[in-house]
Design an enzyme around this catalytic site. Structure first.
Site, short mmCIF file in Angstrom:
data_model
loop_
_atom_site.label_atom_id
_atom_site.label_comp_id
_atom_site.label_asym_id
_atom_site.label_seq_id
_atom_site.Cartn_x
_atom_site.Cartn_y
_atom_site.Cartn_z
N LYS A 31 0.72 -1.37 0.06
CA LYS A 31 -0.05 0.05 0.02
C LYS A 31 0.80 1.33 -0.18
O LYS A 31 0.51 2.29 -0.62
CB LYS A 31 -1.04 -0.02 1.19
CG LYS A 31 -0.22 0.26 2.65
CD LYS A 31 -1.26 0.10 3.65
CE LYS A 31 -0.90 0.16 4.95
NZ LYS A 31 -0.05 1.32 5.32
N THR A 32 2.02 1.18 0.60
CA THR A 32 2.92 2.43 0.68
C THR A 32 3.37 2.65 -0.82
O THR A 32 3.43 3.99 -1.10
CB THR A 32 4.11 2.43 1.66
OG1 THR A 32 3.74 2.01 2.69
CG2 THR A 32 5.02 3.44 1.51
N GLN A 72 -7.51 -5.58 9.67
CA GLN A 72 -6.30 -5.17 10.62
C GLN A 72 -6.64 -3.89 11.46
O GLN A 72 -5.82 -3.28 11.97
CB GLN A 72 -5.04 -4.68 9.79
CG GLN A 72 -4.58 -5.89 8.80
CD GLN A 72 -3.25 -5.64 8.08
OE1 GLN A 72 -2.12 -5.59 8.73
NE2 GLN A 72 -3.36 -5.23 6.68
N ASP A 117 -3.98 7.13 5.00
CA ASP A 117 -3.61 5.93 5.45
C ASP A 117 -4.27 5.23 6.48
O ASP A 117 -4.68 5.94 7.48
CB ASP A 117 -2.11 5.68 5.37
CG ASP A 117 -1.23 4.43 5.40
OD1 ASP A 117 -2.05 3.71 5.08
OD2 ASP A 117 -0.35 4.39 5.71
N GLU A 118 -4.28 4.08 6.62
CA GLU A 118 -4.58 3.29 7.86
C GLU A 118 -6.08 3.74 8.01
O GLU A 118 -6.31 3.92 9.31
CB GLU A 118 -3.72 3.26 8.89
CG GLU A 118 -2.33 2.80 8.62
CD GLU A 118 -2.12 1.15 8.53
OE1 GLU A 118 -3.26 0.54 8.56
OE2 GLU A 118 -1.21 0.80 8.41
N ARG A 148 2.52 -11.28 9.91
CA ARG A 148 4.18 -10.75 10.15
C ARG A 148 4.88 -11.56 9.35
O ARG A 148 6.35 -11.23 9.25
CB ARG A 148 4.13 -10.51 11.44
CG ARG A 148 3.28 -9.51 12.46
CD ARG A 148 2.93 -8.38 11.53
NE ARG A 148 2.03 -8.43 10.69
CZ ARG A 148 1.49 -7.48 9.59
NH1 ARG A 148 2.41 -6.51 9.55
NH2 ARG A 148 0.46 -7.64 8.93
#
Length: 719
Positions: free
Chosen positions: A33-34, A246, A215-216, A596
């Site tokens: 996503k970044t 998330q 973002d987020e 992770r």
């Protein structure tokens, strides 16, 4: 343009190219996503000819904001200092710095962090003679902050705490305004107030920010959502990136419903699903998909990878919790013989207290580790003390900073004297400077002289600010104030002084960066930056296994991940198992933990565990059972009990388990002190030489000699 889209998959390209109107990108874990956010910014600048100042990009942490800035600079070559890429709080600070005078504050306002807020609440409670043992300042502070968002919240607080909170809240708000201070919550609330009340300011920012990226988004709370809405102009060019799967910060106020709210309020939104994962193997991703599909509040998606199937997930169950810890440690030692580094391993747990058992074993086996979550650099006492000095230099009437440094070091000015001075200032509507000048009215000669000397010292520091480099100023303040002499008497003085030297380095570096600005302006920016930062504690171990909570692991990745204590009651927590909303958040936390892992995932637990002094047998976590058996290799207790055994093997196992259980049940705690006599079942009588944590050193008679032992071992008895 081809370079901007290079290495992006089709869905990522779609998210970059769909620039107009409201867009939701549901970005699965590890889906890049970044890259999407930064390429989208670059695309707007180069292909849509949008000036970078007309783009607002908001994220949640300073670390994420820095990463985004670095990536944007790497792609565009444009310096990011003037770009609106920041956290919510930093963005609000920037807006308020320009317009806060319209709300009755001065532009030189200072930001106080959570620790400062607790101290301020504590000081108010003491002045009001409120028992801080009965009413904990941290609890009162929590409710005070809640009241900032909702005046009616006081009705939800039970008596007598509601009266305490109500009285503290009024004084707290007044103190902030009188001292020109803004807390973290105030940054958002005051910005919303400004945009609501000042139509021309609101129109200015709506026209300025032609494109907004958030973002987020799943971690936004109601206040942040309202703030975003106020900034979005008529074109509705709002791009949000989020993943309901998330959303794990409900305890911080994050509202998972905000994505659904976005859909209702922008019904013409365009949806992009980013499902290709660039981090994990398909075995790990399939397990994650199988776990999270049981949640109801989510946009359905399935993560996949081109990394191949990968290793099976290892599920290990120990007979005792010690077996679990030993298995994790030995697995790491074994894998270290290959191509792994200690930095490749992470141990994730639900509760912080879990780390103790792992730390004990890792110390014994000499496996280096770091526990993430230590006190951050800018929250250390000596740094906060020095920052208070700098705040006072900029604003001599900052009573909050005055109260912190007047006693660092001690100057013979007691709390009673300070209370009299501040009460006098409040009664006669005086600022701190004026109150010190008129202190003869209420204080004795000795106290007045000491206060005047202190004031003259701060004024001298202010003069030196414009005459010295920052590096020299730090040395001058430490020496003249007596702080350096105080550190020489502090058992941690050497470490504290090293931290102050690091702080001095930071000031010097920034002085070189902002060469065109006046010293006061540089200092103002630096103090603001320090207040906004929430850096992780510095760790001296370069290569080490990482211990952290599952909450702290979000956004990180490791080649090998161990998720431990996977038992019902431990993870998921007992209290969540009777509340669907909380239980689904626990499942999202498990999903975050699983995703992770890049190459290998271990899931561990134990058949019996000592918790708060009791031996418990918890069932396997429901999350383990949600993973298909074809993805898991079973080790340990479950592997043994599922194998057919002969009668002799059965009897042997029963005997071993009985011994283990007896060992657990006979656990005792020895309060040992140096010089005490003890007896050991094997080594006989001895004398305690030293005690450190869970270990002790005992000198036994010949031939046993000196032994290092666990002090609570059942074989040791005090005489």
């Amino acid at each position: 343009m081809n370079d901007l889209l290079k290495n992006l998959n089709e869905k990522q390209k779609e998210a970059v190219l769909k620039t107009e109107g409201p867009v939701i990108a549901i970005a699965g874990a590890g889906s890049g996503k970044t890259s999407v956010l930064t390429r989208r910014i670059a695309y707007l600048i180069f292909e849509k000819n949008i000036h970078f100042k007309n783009i607002l990009a908001i994220t949640f942490t300073n670390k994420a904001a820095k990463e985004m800035k670095d990536r944007v600079y790497e792609i565009t070559g444009i310096p990011t200092m003037g770009m609106w890429i920041s956290t919510f709080h930093a963005m609000c600070s920037k807006i308020l710095r320009e317009h806060i005078e319209l709300l009755g504050y001065k532009r030189t306002f200072q930001i106080i962090d959570d620790d400062d807020t607790v101290q301020l609440v504590k000081s108010i409670m003491k002045k009001k003679n409120i028992d801080i043992k009965m009413f904990k300042p941290k609890i009162v502070k929590y409710h005070v902050i809640k009241m900032k968002y909702d005046d009616d919240y006081i009705n939800d607080i039970e008596a007598p705490l509601n009266k305490v909170v109500s009285s503290v809240f009024k004084v707290y708000q007044k103190n902030l305004e009188e001292n020109n201070l803004v807390d973290f919550e105030g940054l958002l609330i005051l910005t919303i107030k400004l945009l609501k009340e000042q139509e021309d300011i609101r129109n200015y920012y709506q026209q300025l920010f032609k494109y907004i990226l958030v973002d987020e988004f799943q971690d936004t709370n109601n206040v942040q959502y309202e703030l975003i809405k106020l900034l979005v102009g008529e074109n509705k060019n709002l791009f949000i990136v989020g993943d309901e799967d998330q959303s794990i910060y409900a305890f911080r106020g994050a509202n998972i419903e905000n994505i659904n709210k976005f859909k209702r309020e922008y019904p013409d939104y365009h949806l992009v699903l980013l499902e290709q994962n660039y981090r994990s193997t398909n075995t790990i991703l399939t397990a994650a998909n199988q776990i999270i599909k049981h949640n109801s509040v989510r946009v359905e998606k399935n993560l996949f990878s081109k990394k191949g199937k990968g290793d099976l997930i290892t599920q290990f169950k120990g007979i005792t919790s010690r077996d679990e810890v030993e298995f994790v440690a030995m697995s790491i030692i074994k894998m270290m013989r290959g191509s792994y580094k200690y930095n490749d391993f992470a141990i994730l747990y639900r509760a912080n207290s879990t780390s103790r058992a792992f730390e004990d074993v890792f110390l014994q086996k000499k496996i280096p580790y770091r526990v993430v979550g230590n006190t951050s650099f800018f929250k250390r006492k000596e740094i906060k003390d020095f920052v208070a000095y700098l705040r006072l230099i900029l604003n001599m009437n900052d009573a909050f900073s005055f109260m912190r440094v007047i006693g660092a070091p001690k100057r013979g000015i007691g709390q009673a004297t300070i209370d009299k001075l501040l009460t006098y200032a409040a009664e006669y509507n005086l600022n701190l400077n004026e109150a010190i000048d008129r202190a003869n009215d209420i204080l004795g000669k000795s106290a007045v002289v000491k206060l005047q000397n202190f004031k003259e010292m701060i004024l001298d520091f202010r003069t030196k600010l414009n005459e010295m480099s920052f590096s020299s100023l730090v040395d001058y303040i430490l020496s003249t104030s007596g702080y350096l002499d105080m550190l020489k008497k502090d058992e941690k003085g050497e470490v504290r002084y090293e931290n102050l030297l690091e702080f001095k380095t930071m000031l010097s570096e920034n002085q070189k960066l902002y060469v065109d600005l006046a010293k006061e302006e540089i200092l103002l920016f630096l103090l603001e930056d320090i207040s906004l930062k929430s850096e992780e504690g510095k760790n001296d171990v370069e290569d080490a296994v990482t211990f952290m909570t599952l909450h702290a692991a979000k956004g990180l990745e490791f080649r090998v991940v161990f998720i431990v204590t996977l038992e019902n009651g431990m993870f998921p927590l007992t209290r969540s198992m009777f509340n669907k909303k909380e239980f689904e958040e626990e499942r999202r936390l498990m999903y975050v933990g699983v995703t992770r892992a890049k190459d290998k995932l271990f899931l561990t637990n134990a058949n019996t565990r000592q918790t708060y002094g009791e031996t418990k047998q918890n069932p396997d976590s429901v999350f383990i059972k949600e993973i298909g058996e074809d993805l898991i290799e079973v080790k340990g207790y479950n592997e043994i009990i599922n194998k057919p055994v002969s009668e002799s093997q059965f009897l042997h196992r029963k005997k071993v388990n009985a011994v283990r259980k007896q060992s657990l049940n006979s656990y005792n705690k020895n309060e040992l002190n140096k010089g005490e006599k003890v007896t050991h079942d094997k080594f006989g009588e001895g004398i305690v030489d030293s005690v450190a944590g869970d270990n002790c050193i005992i000198a036994f008679s010949h031939p046993h000699g000196i032994k290092k032992l666990l002090k609570d071992h059942p074989a040791i008895h005090k005489l």
